[in-house]
Scaffold this motif. Structure first.
Motif, PDB file in Angstrom:
ATOM      1  N   VAL A 118      10.951  -0.804 -13.099  1.00  0.00           N
ATOM      2  CA  VAL A 118      11.289  -0.535 -11.697  1.00  0.00           C
ATOM      3  C   VAL A 118      10.272  -1.199 -10.777  1.00  0.00           C
ATOM      4  N   ILE A 119       8.996  -1.105 -11.136  1.00  0.00           N
ATOM      5  CA  ILE A 119       7.942  -1.752 -10.342  1.00  0.00           C
ATOM      6  C   ILE A 119       8.151  -3.264 -10.320  1.00  0.00           C
ATOM      7  N   ASN A 120       8.494  -3.812 -11.468  1.00  0.00           N
ATOM      8  CA  ASN A 120       8.713  -5.255 -11.588  1.00  0.00           C
ATOM      9  C   ASN A 120       9.880  -5.706 -10.720  1.00  0.00           C
ATOM     10  N   LEU A 121      10.971  -4.942 -10.720  1.00  0.00           N
ATOM     11  CA  LEU A 121      12.136  -5.302  -9.915  1.00  0.00           C
ATOM     12  C   LEU A 121      11.799  -5.237  -8.430  1.00  0.00           C
ATOM     13  N   TRP A 122      11.056  -4.201  -8.030  1.00  0.00           N
ATOM     14  CA  TRP A 122      10.687  -4.065  -6.610  1.00  0.00           C
ATOM     15  C   TRP A 122       9.857  -5.267  -6.162  1.00  0.00           C
ATOM     16  N   HIS A 123       8.901  -5.684  -6.985  1.00  0.00           N
ATOM     17  CA  HIS A 123       8.088  -6.856  -6.646  1.00  0.00           C
ATOM     18  C   HIS A 123       8.945  -8.126  -6.602  1.00  0.00           C
ATOM     19  N   SER A 124       9.929  -8.222  -7.482  1.00  0.00           N
ATOM     20  CA  SER A 124      10.812  -9.387  -7.482  1.00  0.00           C
ATOM     21  C   SER A 124      11.620  -9.448  -6.188  1.00  0.00           C
ATOM     22  N   LEU A 125      12.126  -8.305  -5.760  1.00  0.00           N
ATOM     23  CA  LEU A 125      12.872  -8.247  -4.502  1.00  0.00           C
ATOM     24  C   LEU A 125      11.970  -8.572  -3.308  1.00  0.00           C
ATOM     25  N   MET A 126      10.724  -8.101  -3.361  1.00  0.00           N
ATOM     26  CA  MET A 126       9.774  -8.414  -2.298  1.00  0.00           C
ATOM     27  C   MET A 126       9.528  -9.926  -2.235  1.00  0.00           C
ATOM     28  N   HIS A 127       9.456 -10.560  -3.398  1.00  0.00           N
ATOM     29  CA  HIS A 127       9.220 -11.999  -3.441  1.00  0.00           C
ATOM     30  C   HIS A 127      10.407 -12.767  -2.872  1.00  0.00           C
ATOM     31  N   GLU A 154      17.500   3.411  -9.758  1.00  0.00           N
ATOM     32  CA  GLU A 154      16.362   4.307  -9.509  1.00  0.00           C
ATOM     33  C   GLU A 154      15.707   4.011  -8.168  1.00  0.00           C
ATOM     34  N   LEU A 155      15.586   2.729  -7.817  1.00  0.00           N
ATOM     35  CA  LEU A 155      14.999   2.368  -6.529  1.00  0.00           C
ATOM     36  C   LEU A 155      15.842   2.884  -5.369  1.00  0.00           C
ATOM     37  N   VAL A 156      17.163   2.836  -5.528  1.00  0.00           N
ATOM     38  CA  VAL A 156      18.061   3.342  -4.483  1.00  0.00           C
ATOM     39  C   VAL A 156      17.949   4.853  -4.373  1.00  0.00           C
ATOM     40  N   GLU A 157      17.973   5.534  -5.522  1.00  0.00           N
ATOM     41  CA  GLU A 157      17.921   7.001  -5.529  1.00  0.00           C
ATOM     42  C   GLU A 157      16.624   7.533  -4.933  1.00  0.00           C
ATOM     43  N   LYS A 158      15.517   6.804  -5.134  1.00  0.00           N
ATOM     44  CA  LYS A 158      14.215   7.271  -4.639  1.00  0.00           C
ATOM     45  C   LYS A 158      13.866   6.717  -3.258  1.00  0.00           C
ATOM     46  N   GLY A 159      14.841   6.010  -2.646  1.00  0.00           N
ATOM     47  CA  GLY A 159      14.671   5.597  -1.261  1.00  0.00           C
ATOM     48  C   GLY A 159      13.810   4.369  -1.034  1.00  0.00           C
ATOM     49  N   TYR A 160      13.715   3.485  -2.037  1.00  0.00           N
ATOM     50  CA  TYR A 160      12.910   2.279  -1.877  1.00  0.00           C
ATOM     51  C   TYR A 160      13.736   1.104  -1.345  1.00  0.00           C
ATOM     52  N   ILE A 161      15.022   1.052  -1.720  1.00  0.00           N
ATOM     53  CA  ILE A 161      15.885  -0.052  -1.290  1.00  0.00           C
ATOM     54  C   ILE A 161      17.304   0.469  -1.037  1.00  0.00           C
ATOM     55  N   ASN A 195       0.832  -1.211   0.000  1.00  0.00           N
ATOM     56  CA  ASN A 195       0.000   0.000   0.000  1.00  0.00           C
ATOM     57  C   ASN A 195       0.861   1.253   0.000  1.00  0.00           C
ATOM     58  N   ALA A 196       1.899   1.257   0.847  1.00  0.00           N
ATOM     59  CA  ALA A 196       2.787   2.428   0.920  1.00  0.00           C
ATOM     60  C   ALA A 196       3.535   2.626  -0.394  1.00  0.00           C
ATOM     61  N   PHE A 197       3.929   1.505  -1.030  1.00  0.00           N
ATOM     62  CA  PHE A 197       4.651   1.579  -2.306  1.00  0.00           C
ATOM     63  C   PHE A 197       3.809   2.287  -3.373  1.00  0.00           C
ATOM     64  N   TYR A 198       2.530   1.901  -3.481  1.00  0.00           N
ATOM     65  CA  TYR A 198       1.675   2.512  -4.499  1.00  0.00           C
ATOM     66  C   TYR A 198       1.200   3.906  -4.096  1.00  0.00           C
ATOM     67  N   ASP A 199       1.117   4.164  -2.794  1.00  0.00           N
ATOM     68  CA  ASP A 199       0.806   5.526  -2.355  1.00  0.00           C
ATOM     69  C   ASP A 199       1.929   6.483  -2.748  1.00  0.00           C
ATOM     70  N   HIS A 200       3.177   6.047  -2.606  1.00  0.00           N
ATOM     71  CA  HIS A 200       4.329   6.869  -3.000  1.00  0.00           C
ATOM     72  C   HIS A 200       4.327   7.130  -4.499  1.00  0.00           C
ATOM     73  N   GLN A 201       3.862   6.125  -5.269  1.00  0.00           N
ATOM     74  CA  GLN A 201       3.876   6.272  -6.726  1.00  0.00           C
ATOM     75  C   GLN A 201       2.902   7.327  -7.226  1.00  0.00           C
ATOM     76  N   GLU A 202       1.908   7.646  -6.429  1.00  0.00           N
ATOM     77  CA  GLU A 202       0.955   8.667  -6.856  1.00  0.00           C
ATOM     78  C   GLU A 202       1.641  10.013  -7.043  1.00  0.00           C
ATOM     79  N   PHE A 203       2.712  10.222  -6.289  1.00  0.00           N
ATOM     80  CA  PHE A 203       3.450  11.488  -6.374  1.00  0.00           C
ATOM     81  C   PHE A 203       4.780  11.318  -7.098  1.00  0.00           C
ATOM     82  N   ASN A 204       5.313  10.088  -7.113  1.00  0.00           N
ATOM     83  CA  ASN A 204       6.586   9.817  -7.790  1.00  0.00           C
ATOM     84  C   ASN A 204       6.437   8.548  -8.632  1.00  0.00           C
ATOM     85  N   PRO A 205       5.832   8.660  -9.815  1.00  0.00           N
ATOM     86  CA  PRO A 205       5.589   7.476 -10.659  1.00  0.00           C
ATOM     87  C   PRO A 205       6.877   6.751 -11.030  1.00  0.00           C
TER      88      PRO A 205
END
Length: 263
Positions: free
Chosen positions: A23-32, A67-74, A8-18
Motif C-alpha cells: 500500500v505504501i509503495n502504491l501511494w508513492h507510485s501515485l505521488m510520482h 485499502e487506500l480508498v477505504e482509509k481516505g488516502y485517495i 509528512n502527513a502520510f507517515y504521521d497517519h501511519q503511526e496510528f493506522n499502519p
C-alpha cells in the motif's frame, strides 16, 4: 500540493493506522505520477504504469488501491474501455492544519467586562501555553522524522521514488530502522548521496552479523582505526622511500643493476 507536507502527513497517519508495504509503495507510485503531471488535482494513471513503477502485480495494486480508498488516502474513478482511471490524492496535511486551527480558535480566552486586566492576563497565559505546546509538537514531529528511514532519506538525500521507498522498507524488515538510518548517515558523511552506497554498508553489516546500532557503531570505530593505521603505514613507507631517494640509493641501485646487465 505541498510534497513535503503530504509525505509528512502520510507517515504521521501511519503511526496510528499502519499500512502494508504494498500500500505504501502504491501511494508513492501515485505521488510520482502526480508529480509528473505537475500536481493536478485529478490525474490519470494506467495499470501498466503503476505495475512498472511499483513492481506490484495487478491484483496487488487493486487490493492496495482499495485499502487506500477505504482509509481516505485517495479517490479513483474507473472509465470505460481502455481509458486509465482518474485518481485524486487527498491532501492529508490540510486536515491536520485545520485541526490545529480549530484548537487555536477554541482555546482563546473569553473577555470579561468587569475585570479586563485579568482577562488579558489569562489570554496571555493561554497564548504562551499554546506556543509551548506547538513547539513541543514540532519537536516531536522532527524526532519522529529522524526515526523514520523514509523521512531521513527525503530530508538528507533526495526525492523518495517508489523503487527506493520499497528498497528501504525491505532493508528495514531484514535489519532494522535504526541500522538503515545509520547507513544513510554514513553515506551523507561520505558525500555519497545515493542509496546504493547505504545498501553496500547494510550488506557488509549483514555478512558480518551486525544486528544492533551499538555493534554498527563499534564496527565504524574499528574501520576508522584500520583506515588511520593504513594511512600511517603509507605515509611511513613514502617517507622512507623519499629519504632513500634523497641519499641516491635508488639511482645507485639502478646504475649497479645496469652495469651487471652489461656484463
Amino acid at each position: 500540493m505541498n510534497y513535503i507536507k503530504a509525505i509528512n502527513a502520510f507517515y504521521d497517519h501511519q503511526e496510528f493506522n499502519p499500512l502494508s508495504s504494498a500500500v505504501i509503495n502504491l501511494w508513492h507510485s501515485l505521488m510520482h505520477v502526480n508529480n509528473k503531471s505537475r500536481w493536478k488535482e485529478e490525474f490519470t494513471a494506467s495499470m501498466t504504469v503503476l505495475c512498472m513503477k511499483s513492481n506490484l502485480s495487478e491484483s496487488s495494486i487493486r487490493k492496495a488501491r482499495k485499502e487506500l480508498v477505504e482509509k481516505g488516502y485517495i479517490t479513483f474513478t474507473s472509465r470505460s474501455g481502455n481509458q486509465a482511471p482518474i485518481y485524486r490524492i487527498l491532501p492529508l496535511y490540510e486536515e491536520m492544519d485545520n485541526a490545529n486551527d480549530n484548537v487555536n480558535e477554541n482555546s482563546g480566552g473569553k473577555s470579561n467586562g468587569n475585570d479586563s486586566g485579568k482577562s488579558n492576563g489569562n489570554d496571555s497565559g493561554k497564548s504562551n501555553t499554546l506556543i509551548k505546546q506547538n513547539e513541543t509538537k514540532e519537536k516531536e514531529v522532527v524526532e519522529r522524522q529522524e526515526e523514520n528511514p523514509h523521512h531521513f532519506y527525503e530530508n538528507n538525500i533526495g526525492l523518495l521514488l517508489p523503487f527506493i521507498a520499497e528498497k528501504i522498507t525491505q532493508w528495514c524488515e531484514e535489519m532494522s530502522d535504526e541500522l538503515v538510518i545509520e547507513s544513510m548517515k554514513l553515506a551523507v558523511e561520505s558525500n555519497k548521496h545515493f542509496f546504493s552506497y547505504s545498501e553496500g554498508i547494510l550488506k557488509q553489516w549483514q555478512q558480518a552479523g551486525i544486528r544492533t546500532l551499538k555493534a554498527a557503531e563499534q564496527a565504524k570505530k574499528e574501520h576508522k582505526k584500520n583506515k588511520k593505521r593504513s594511512l600511517w603505514k603509507q605515509g611511513k613507507n613514502k617517507a622512507l622511500f623519499d629519504k632513500l631517494r634523497e641519499g641516491g640509493w635508488y639511482e645507485k641501485r639502478r646504475s649497479h643493476r645496469g652495469a651487471r646487465d652489461d656484463q
